[in-house]
Design a protein around this motif. Structure first.
Motif, short mmCIF file in Angstrom:
data_model
loop_
_atom_site.label_atom_id
_atom_site.label_comp_id
_atom_site.label_asym_id
_atom_site.label_seq_id
_atom_site.Cartn_x
_atom_site.Cartn_y
_atom_site.Cartn_z
N GLN A 16 -51.53 15.04 15.10
CA GLN A 16 -51.75 14.31 15.91
C GLN A 16 -50.50 13.77 17.00
N ILE A 17 -51.12 14.59 18.70
CA ILE A 17 -50.08 13.86 19.24
C ILE A 17 -50.17 12.78 19.67
N ASN A 27 -43.25 15.22 26.91
CA ASN A 27 -42.46 15.17 27.33
C ASN A 27 -41.26 16.24 25.81
N SER A 28 -40.25 16.76 26.33
CA SER A 28 -39.08 17.29 25.85
C SER A 28 -39.20 16.94 24.53
N ASP A 32 -40.17 19.09 21.49
CA ASP A 32 -38.97 18.91 20.54
C ASP A 32 -39.68 18.82 18.96
N GLU A 33 -40.60 18.13 18.53
CA GLU A 33 -40.74 17.79 17.66
C GLU A 33 -41.63 18.53 17.29
N LEU A 34 -42.94 18.71 17.87
CA LEU A 34 -44.19 19.70 17.93
C LEU A 34 -43.05 21.27 17.62
N THR A 87 -42.61 27.33 21.63
CA THR A 87 -43.21 26.23 20.98
C THR A 87 -45.06 26.50 21.20
N PHE A 88 -45.14 26.76 22.18
CA PHE A 88 -47.02 27.04 21.97
C PHE A 88 -46.82 28.77 21.63
N SER A 89 -46.36 30.25 21.75
CA SER A 89 -45.77 30.80 20.84
C SER A 89 -46.38 30.99 19.34
N LEU A 90 -44.98 30.44 19.44
CA LEU A 90 -45.34 30.55 17.23
C LEU A 90 -46.39 29.24 16.73
#
Ligand code: CO8
Length: 258
Positions: A16-17, A27-28, A32-34, A87-90
């Motif tokens: 959950q964001i 934000n960055s 980073d966390e995601l 991140t999204f490609s992962l």
């Protein structure tokens, strides 16, 4: 993690964001966390489904964080887009199946992260849009590419040029979401879909995901060749012998490969 809440139940991870005061804007630090969370999760064999949602009832993700971007230089903007892309490609390519539980506004980067998921389930109250051109920028987290692949070039251009916000029904009509459910049933619907997928061969599902994704960027002949070789590869798994054997013996299959 400061901006993410993670809850693992069996083989399903709920991410959950969690920045509800900023409508879960990315934000960055959150990106980073995601990235760190997904990087760890992709190696785990005990997690097969990832459900991604936003905290609160109002927003899934209301976009990239405008207060962070406002004074950013071109170099910083590029770095942020690259971080999101990584991140999204992962998320798009990890072996786990990702389901976006779209519980409210999915705007800009929010619509883009939902599109990087394999499946989108929307609450009736969800709203989608790419408002970037109204902010003097363009979609930078994959929107120009993934939206046109999902809904076609003409509709993607209209949504991006007009910045129109569309409701869940319209998103369903144009193929942006897979399913719409009443808001209070959203998480149950996502878990039910996750459970249904968990009953299928884990390795087979992740292989199919890889072939579908890779095939989208290939000509038909190359995609069919990739499918044929991957189909052959599936014949080497335990699950293939077990799945077909169980069918022939009229018993439930015990599929274990992932
Ligand atoms: N970034 C930062 N803060 C935000 C964002 C955001 N994207 N969205 C909402 N917030 C904040 C508001 O500033 C407000 O904060 P505060 O209470 O401190 O004033 C709080 O969340 C609540 O928002 P509102 O008061 O505006 O709530 P409303 O119910 O009136 O409106 C909306 C809800 C319609 C969702 C409205 O907040 C809105 O339009 N938000 C912005 C949506 C948007 O434009 N998103 C796209 C951002 S651009 C983007 O995503 C580009 C991705 C690519 C970037 C490329 C790399 C650089």
């Amino acid at each position: 993690m400061k901006n993410l809440t993670i809850d693992i139940q069996g083989q399903i991870a709920l991410v959950q964001i969690n920045r509800p005061k900023a409508l879960n804007a990315l934000n960055s630090e959150t990106l980073d966390e995601l990235y760190a969370c997904l990087k760890e999760m992709e190696l785990r064999r005990d997690i097969r489904i990832l459900i991604l949602t936003g905290a609160g009832t109002k927003a899934f993700v209301a976009g990239a964080d405008i207060s962070e971007m406002h004074q950013a230089t071109a170099v910083e903007g590029l770095a942020m887009a690259r971080l999101a892309d990584r991140t999204f490609s992962l998320l798009e390519n990890m072996p786990q199946v990702s389901i976006a539980a779209v519980n409210g506004y999915a705007l800009g980067g929010g619509c883009e992260i939902a599109m990087a998921c394999d499946i989108r389930v929307a609450a009736e109250t969800a709203k989608f849009g790419q408002p970037e051109c109204g902010l003097g920028i363009i979609p930078g987290f994959g929107g120009t590419q993934r939206l046109s692949r999902l809904v076609g070039k003409g509709r993607a251009k209209e949504l991006i040029f007009t910045c129109d916000m569309i409701d869940a029904q319209e998103a369903y009509r144009i193929g942006l979401v897979n399913q719409i459910v009443p808001a209070e049933e959203l998480m149950d619907a996502c878990y039910a879909m996750g459970q249904k997928i968990l009953k299928k061969g884990g390795y087979a599902v992740s292989l199919a995901k890889r072939v579908i994704n890779a095939g989208m960027d290939m000509d038909l002949a190359s995609g069919l060749e990739l499918e044929a070789t991957s189909f052959g590869l599936a014949f080497s798994t335990h699950d293939k012998y077990e799945g077909m054997g169980a069918f022939l013996e009229k018993r439930p299959a015990q599929l274990t490969d992932f």
